[in-house]
Write a protein that holds these residues in place. Structure first.
Motif, mmCIF file in Angstrom:
data_model
loop_
_atom_site.group_PDB
_atom_site.id
_atom_site.type_symbol
_atom_site.label_atom_id
_atom_site.label_comp_id
_atom_site.label_asym_id
_atom_site.label_seq_id
_atom_site.Cartn_x
_atom_site.Cartn_y
_atom_site.Cartn_z
ATOM 1 N N ASP A 125 -93.895 41.994 28.676
ATOM 2 C CA ASP A 125 -92.596 41.318 28.689
ATOM 3 C C ASP A 125 -92.703 39.829 28.364
ATOM 4 O OD1 ASP A 125 -91.833 43.776 29.490
ATOM 5 O OD2 ASP A 125 -91.005 43.195 31.427
ATOM 6 N N PHE A 126 -93.830 39.213 28.712
ATOM 7 C CA PHE A 126 -93.966 37.765 28.537
ATOM 8 C C PHE A 126 -95.080 37.411 27.556
ATOM 9 C CE2 PHE A 126 -91.489 38.012 32.346
ATOM 10 C CZ PHE A 126 -90.692 36.872 32.336
ATOM 11 N N ILE A 127 -95.240 38.226 26.519
ATOM 12 C CA ILE A 127 -96.281 37.954 25.534
ATOM 13 C C ILE A 127 -95.999 36.657 24.768
ATOM 14 C CG2 ILE A 127 -95.145 39.340 23.742
ATOM 15 C CD1 ILE A 127 -98.941 38.980 24.353
ATOM 16 N N PHE A 128 -94.725 36.350 24.544
ATOM 17 C CA PHE A 128 -94.398 35.110 23.839
ATOM 18 C C PHE A 128 -94.822 33.894 24.658
ATOM 19 C CE2 PHE A 128 -91.577 31.557 22.813
ATOM 20 C CZ PHE A 128 -91.787 31.452 21.443
ATOM 21 N N THR A 129 -94.680 33.980 25.978
ATOM 22 C CA THR A 129 -95.117 32.894 26.849
ATOM 23 C C THR A 129 -96.616 32.659 26.713
ATOM 24 O OG1 THR A 129 -93.347 33.300 28.460
ATOM 25 C CG2 THR A 129 -95.315 32.178 29.259
ATOM 26 N N ALA A 130 -97.399 33.740 26.689
ATOM 27 C CA ALA A 130 -98.848 33.620 26.544
ATOM 28 C C ALA A 130 -99.213 32.992 25.210
ATOM 29 C CB ALA A 130 -99.500 34.992 26.680
ATOM 30 N N ILE A 131 -98.532 33.405 24.143
ATOM 31 C CA ILE A 131 -98.790 32.838 22.817
ATOM 32 C C ILE A 131 -98.418 31.364 22.789
ATOM 33 C CG2 ILE A 131 -98.073 32.930 20.400
ATOM 34 C CD1 ILE A 131 -97.732 35.956 20.763
ATOM 35 N N TYR A 146 -89.721 34.020 40.250
ATOM 36 C CA TYR A 146 -91.130 33.689 40.019
ATOM 37 C C TYR A 146 -91.528 33.823 38.549
ATOM 38 C CZ TYR A 146 -96.206 33.711 40.516
ATOM 39 O OH TYR A 146 -97.544 33.426 40.396
ATOM 40 N N GLN A 147 -91.155 34.931 37.912
ATOM 41 C CA GLN A 147 -91.525 35.138 36.515
ATOM 42 C C GLN A 147 -90.959 34.052 35.618
ATOM 43 O OE1 GLN A 147 -90.207 39.330 36.148
ATOM 44 N NE2 GLN A 147 -92.217 39.716 35.242
ATOM 45 N N VAL A 148 -89.681 33.734 35.814
ATOM 46 C CA VAL A 148 -89.032 32.736 34.966
ATOM 47 C C VAL A 148 -89.666 31.362 35.168
ATOM 48 C CG1 VAL A 148 -86.852 31.616 34.403
ATOM 49 C CG2 VAL A 148 -86.887 34.044 35.005
ATOM 50 N N VAL A 149 -89.909 30.991 36.417
ATOM 51 C CA VAL A 149 -90.508 29.687 36.713
ATOM 52 C C VAL A 149 -91.900 29.585 36.094
ATOM 53 C CG1 VAL A 149 -91.421 28.227 38.558
ATOM 54 C CG2 VAL A 149 -89.165 29.299 38.802
ATOM 55 N N GLN A 150 -92.725 30.598 36.298
ATOM 56 C CA GLN A 150 -94.074 30.577 35.744
ATOM 57 C C GLN A 150 -94.055 30.578 34.221
ATOM 58 O OE1 GLN A 150 -96.937 30.139 37.417
ATOM 59 N NE2 GLN A 150 -95.671 29.902 39.245
ATOM 60 N N LEU A 181 -83.803 38.901 22.284
ATOM 61 C CA LEU A 181 -83.635 39.157 23.709
ATOM 62 C C LEU A 181 -84.877 38.775 24.501
ATOM 63 C CD1 LEU A 181 -81.735 42.573 23.838
ATOM 64 C CD2 LEU A 181 -80.899 40.355 24.604
ATOM 65 N N ILE A 182 -86.060 39.176 24.028
ATOM 66 C CA ILE A 182 -87.266 38.931 24.814
ATOM 67 C C ILE A 182 -87.717 37.476 24.721
ATOM 68 C CG2 ILE A 182 -88.866 39.629 22.982
ATOM 69 C CD1 ILE A 182 -89.167 40.188 26.813
ATOM 70 N N ILE A 183 -87.614 36.858 23.533
ATOM 71 C CA ILE A 183 -87.992 35.452 23.411
ATOM 72 C C ILE A 183 -87.016 34.581 24.194
ATOM 73 C CG2 ILE A 183 -88.212 33.523 21.800
ATOM 74 C CD1 ILE A 183 -89.298 35.500 19.742
ATOM 75 N N GLY A 184 -85.723 34.902 24.105
ATOM 76 C CA GLY A 184 -84.736 34.159 24.884
ATOM 77 C C GLY A 184 -84.975 34.282 26.372
ATOM 78 N N GLY A 185 -85.377 35.465 26.827
ATOM 79 C CA GLY A 185 -85.691 35.654 28.243
ATOM 80 C C GLY A 185 -86.911 34.862 28.666
ATOM 81 N N ASN A 186 -87.928 34.791 27.805
ATOM 82 C CA ASN A 186 -89.140 34.025 28.115
ATOM 83 C C ASN A 186 -88.862 32.533 28.209
ATOM 84 O OD1 ASN A 186 -91.893 35.873 26.557
ATOM 85 N ND2 ASN A 186 -90.353 36.496 28.001
ATOM 86 N N LEU A 187 -87.900 32.059 27.418
ATOM 87 C CA LEU A 187 -87.586 30.629 27.392
ATOM 88 C C LEU A 187 -86.415 30.266 28.296
ATOM 89 C CD1 LEU A 187 -87.940 29.955 23.548
ATOM 90 C CD2 LEU A 187 -89.611 29.483 25.355
ATOM 91 N N ARG A 188 -85.906 31.234 29.020
ATOM 92 C CA ARG A 188 -84.753 31.067 29.926
ATOM 93 C C ARG A 188 -83.470 30.719 29.166
ATOM 94 N NH1 ARG A 188 -83.229 26.455 34.028
ATOM 95 N NH2 ARG A 188 -81.455 27.494 34.995
ATOM 96 N N ALA A 189 -83.424 31.081 27.902
ATOM 97 C CA ALA A 189 -82.189 30.928 27.138
ATOM 98 C C ALA A 189 -81.258 32.109 27.384
ATOM 99 C CB ALA A 189 -82.497 30.802 25.647
ATOM 100 N N LEU A 190 -81.838 33.248 27.803
ATOM 101 C CA LEU A 190 -81.082 34.467 28.098
ATOM 102 C C LEU A 190 -81.642 35.084 29.375
ATOM 103 C CD1 LEU A 190 -81.029 36.065 24.517
ATOM 104 C CD2 LEU A 190 -79.084 35.002 25.677
#
Length: 302
Positions: free
Chosen positions: A194-200, A161-165, A252-261
């Motif tokens: 954890d997903f602050i980059f997604t919000a930005i 769910y987190q990754v999809v959203q 690590l965190i930006i890659g996780g937000n973008l599903r690169a990691l």
């Protein structure tokens, strides 16, 4: 930072001890969750955040005291490897996987800079791959995160769910974003941390995301510049280690937000909500500025 150099072993053992206290007195500020914090009277602190910085200080001080390298590589690194294994053991028992990966990355960068041995990079990559494979086969949380990374749509309402959203939120931002305070980044769980980059990315779009990456890049370049021009070996390794710590955590965190990691649960330095993370990030920045100031003071000497 120079005073810390003298008491490197004491400080690192103190950090390990405080982190180990979470097994007994650990709590979670939000109620139910991983017990990675120590707290009392409404004030909470995550010891693993401090342990990261103390580990950088220890590595810089230990390796600087043994330059130029005269002993064999195994003899040189044996004490550091034992302490790394101890730290990783604590973190893996806590299931703080993101911090464990950061420790390995920091260790790799600082040791490579001190020794110049390229095989350090290959060995560390092999260790991370082997540890990831072992964790996937034995620990449910790692298996869940890797499965959610490889195919989040398989369980889009559950583990993915987190990754999809996050993907939807980043895509909704488009080129220029929906505007500050607009859009629905809060639909992504833990968007403030954890997903602050997604919000930005949703609010400022591709333009804002690239601007943020540019600022992080400038910060890392300035950190490496300070390391290259540092007045002592210890300050050089300390500045390089702090830069590696900040850069690895951001990747690590930006890659996780973008599903690169795969998701790791670490914070984005200076941006994510989290008192412990923010406090230690500014303390690390202070150490970096101290190393940089030593360059300026030496430059003023005729």
């Amino acid at each position: 930072p120079v005073l810390l150099q003298k008491y490197k072993f004491i400080l690192l053992f103190a950090g390990l001890g405080i982190t180990a206290l979470t097994f007994i007195f650990g709590t979670y500020p939000g109620g139910a969750g991983p017990r990675l914090w120590l707290g009392c009277c409404g004030v909470y602190f995550q010891p693993s955040e401090l342990l990261k910085l103390l580990f950088v200080v220890f590595l810089a001080a230990y390796l600087a005291a043994r330059q130029p390298v005269k002993a064999g590589l195994i003899q040189l690194l044996a004490p550091t490897l034992l302490l790394l294994v101890a730290a990783l053991g604590l973190l893996l028992i806590q299931r703080d996987l993101g911090t464990a990966i950061l420790f390995t990355a920091i260790y790799t960068v600082v040791v490579y800079l001190a020794t110049g041995k390229k095989r350090i990079l290959a060995i560390s990559a092999g260790i991370i791959l082997a540890a990831g494979t072992f964790g996937y086969l034995t620990l449910g949380i790692i298996q869940t995160r890797i499965d959610a990374w490889l195919n989040p749509w398989k369980d889009a309402a559950g583990s993915g769910y987190q990754v999809v959203q996050s993907i939807i939120s980043v895509g909704a931002g488009g080129t220029f974003g929906r505007g500050p305070g607009l859009g629905s980044p809060s639909l992504v769980p833990v968007a403030h941390s954890d997903f602050i980059f997604t919000a930005i990315a949703e609010e400022t779009g591709l333009v804002g995301s690239l601007a943020l990456l540019g600022l992080l890049g400038i910060f890392l370049l300035r950190g490496l510049r300070a390391a290259l021009r540092a007045g002592s070996t210890y300050q050089r390794y300390l500045a390089a280690g702090i830069t590696a710590y900040m850069g690895s955590q951001a990747i690590l965190i930006i890659g996780g937000n973008l599903r690169a990691l795969p998701l790791t649960g670490v914070t984005l330095p200076f941006l994510s909500y989290g008192g412990s993370s923010l406090l230690i990030a500014y303390l690390a920045l202070f150490f970096l500025l101290e190393s940089s100031n030593s360059i300026d003071e030496q430059a003023d000497i005729p």
